[in-house]
Scaffold this active site. Structure first.
Site, short mmCIF file in Angstrom:
data_model
loop_
_atom_site.label_atom_id
_atom_site.label_comp_id
_atom_site.label_asym_id
_atom_site.label_seq_id
_atom_site.Cartn_x
_atom_site.Cartn_y
_atom_site.Cartn_z
N HIS A 267 3.29 54.44 69.47
CA HIS A 267 2.33 55.46 69.91
C HIS A 267 1.43 54.94 71.04
O HIS A 267 0.26 55.32 71.15
CB HIS A 267 1.48 55.96 68.74
CG HIS A 267 2.26 56.61 67.65
ND1 HIS A 267 2.66 57.92 67.68
CD2 HIS A 267 2.75 56.10 66.49
CE1 HIS A 267 3.34 58.21 66.59
NE2 HIS A 267 3.43 57.12 65.85
N ASN B 132 3.19 63.52 62.78
CA ASN B 132 4.10 63.65 63.92
C ASN B 132 4.40 65.13 64.17
O ASN B 132 3.95 66.00 63.42
CB ASN B 132 5.42 62.91 63.66
CG ASN B 132 5.28 61.41 63.78
OD1 ASN B 132 4.43 60.90 64.50
ND2 ASN B 132 6.12 60.68 63.06
#
EC number: 1.11.1.6
Length: 492
Positions: A65, A138
């Protein structure tokens, strides 16, 4: 003097240049030298300080990320679920809670294009009256593996080859050929939704199974769902190439420009709940992060809406230093025995301490907005101003006390200590159902992406055969189509 009224900030600016310690600088254009052409003197502290700060501007990027964009806004409860949870920020319709959101790609580096086929992170930090709540998810409702023990190897396989620093399909397909539970996640990643158009046009999911507890102590498993009101939109492969070729930060720019123009993105929050006493009625384990809960059996229940109406003021302070951890919860929300969640509870905070330092929760973006009190102090980069004399507990000199006890899941645990798989794996049913729900053109694009991946020259015949077997078990025609394109014969 209150040190917090004089901290460096855009609101407390000197009209002239200064050093970090506040001394005035009369020349920020030239170094201190012996004569106009002489050597630079080490006593030029301004030069030394300026270079030393520049040399240390970059911090370690996130392991995953790394590429992300943030925005601020609020969450508003629209439907009463106080009978399901005693969480204060969900106590009644109309209650608003400030928050910050970070969207991200997962595998690729901080400066990578936002058009790559990759999951997208969807992390929300609620600043509630009872402390922060981090819902770290997510844009897909499932994950690749169900046990966090496999997470480091999974990331290594998805990351670039350590020898060439190139992401390669043969490494990915080799690793996941040992993990058939990954099929459901790949049914999203290799689908059209594998490349969202931008952050505003994608849904989000808590992914893991959590627990809600009400005032009476009743516990229910819960799944969190964010549904964009802008409509879910994706980029097909050729569109992604075109968009990424003209702007590698298109999603970040779209988010920033939309908010700046007053076109505030919004998501609706829904939940699914399940009484743990009824979990055996399902043909899968509800704590298995590779599974979705059927909405016809466990319907979506509306909770509230999230509106992002303010851009961040500083990218480094409110994006790079912004840190999330699934362990950060509030009364009324608890963990479950989801094996992936259990490992995330430790790992996320641990990586933030490595990346940002042990006092990362004192950074403004991460600190709670409510009053808080503990004896965690000192350590690298501790900048909290404290003047207490009692830094231990309990004490008759300090009136601080335990908080009121909050309900936690009253579950009785038992069993042997062992390392084992869950009983109801059921790896193939849900990806097959998902594939069969698509129109034929969408199915064909999915097949083509798999054929392209399996055509990597370093993918062995054995690995190709395993994947064809897996997809055949999910849907016989799917396995046959992939095999036909590869001139192979399906094993089942």
């Amino acid at each position: 003097m209150d040190p917090y009224k004089n901290r460096p900030s855009s609101a407390f600016n000197s009209p002239f240049w200064t050093t970090n310690s506040g001394a005035p600088i009369w020349n920020n254009n030239s170094s201190l030298t012996v004569g106009s052409r002489g050597p630079i003197l080490l006593e030029d502290y301004h030069l030394v300080e300026k270079l030393a700060n520049f040399d240390r501007e970059r911090i370690p990027e996130r392991v995953v990320h790394a590429r992300g964009a943030s925005a601020k806004g609020f969450f508003e409860v629209t439907h009463d679920i106080s009978h399901l949870t005693c969480a204060d920020f969900l106590r009644a319709p109309g209650v608003q809670t400030p928050l910050i959101v970070r969207f991200s790609t997962v595998i690729h580096e901080r400066g990578s294009p936002e058009t790559l086929r990759d999951p997208r992170g969807f992390a929300v930090k609620f600043y509630t009256r009872e402390g922060n709540f981090d819902l770290v998810g997510n844009n897909f409702p499932v994950f690749f593996v169900r046990d966090g023990l496999k997470f480091p190897d999974m990331v290594h396989a998805l990351k670039p080859n350590p020898k060439s620093h190139i992401q390669e399909n043969w490494r990915i397909l080799d690793f996941f050929s040992h993990h058939p539970e990954s099929l459901h996640m790949f049914s999203f990643l290799f689908d059209d939704v594998g490349i969202p158009q931008d952050y505003r046009h994608m849904d989000g999911f808590g992914v893991n199974t959590y627990t809600l507890i009400n005032k009476a102590g009743k516990a229910l498993y819960v799944k969190f769902h964010w549904k964009t009101t802008s409509g879910e939109k994706s980029l097909l492969d050729d569109e992604a190439i075109r968009v990424g070729g003209s702007n590698h930060s298109h999603a970040t720019q779209d988010l920033y420009d939309s908010i700046a123009a007053g076109n505030y993105p919004e998501w609706k929050l829904y939940i699914q709940t399940l009484d743990p006493e009824n979990e055996d009625r399902l043909d899968f384990d509800p704590l298995d992060v590779t599974k979705t809960w059927p909405e016809d059996v466990l319907p979506l229940q509306p909770v509230g809406r999230m509106v992002l109406n303010k851009n961040i003021d500083n990218f480094f302070a409110e994006n790079e230093q912004l840190a999330f951890c699934p362990a950060i919860i509030v009364p009324g929300v608890y963990y479950s025995d989801d094996k992936l969640l259990q490992t995330r509870v430790f790992s996320y905070a641990d990586t933030q301490r490595h990346r940002l330092g042990p006092n990362y929760l004192q950074l403004p973006a991460n600190a709670p907005k409510c009053a808080h009190h503990n004896n965690h102090h000192d350590g690298f980069m501790n900048f909290m101003h404290r003047d207490e004399e009692v830094n231990y507990f309990p004490s008759r000199y300090d009136p601080v006390r335990h908080a009121e006890k909050v309900p936690v899941p009253p579950r009785i645990l038992g069993g042997k200590r062992e390392k084992c798989m869950i009983e109801k794996e059921n790896n193939f049913k849900q990806p097959g159902e998902r594939y069969r729900s698509w129109p034929s053109d969408r199915q064909e694009r999915f097949v083509r992406r798999w054929v392209d991946a399996l055509s990597d020259p370093r993918v062995t015949h054995e690995i190709r055969s395993i994947w064809i077997s897996y997809w055949s078990q999910a849907d016989r025609s799917l396995g046959q189509k992939i095999a036909s394109h590869l001139n192979l014969k399906p094993s089942i």
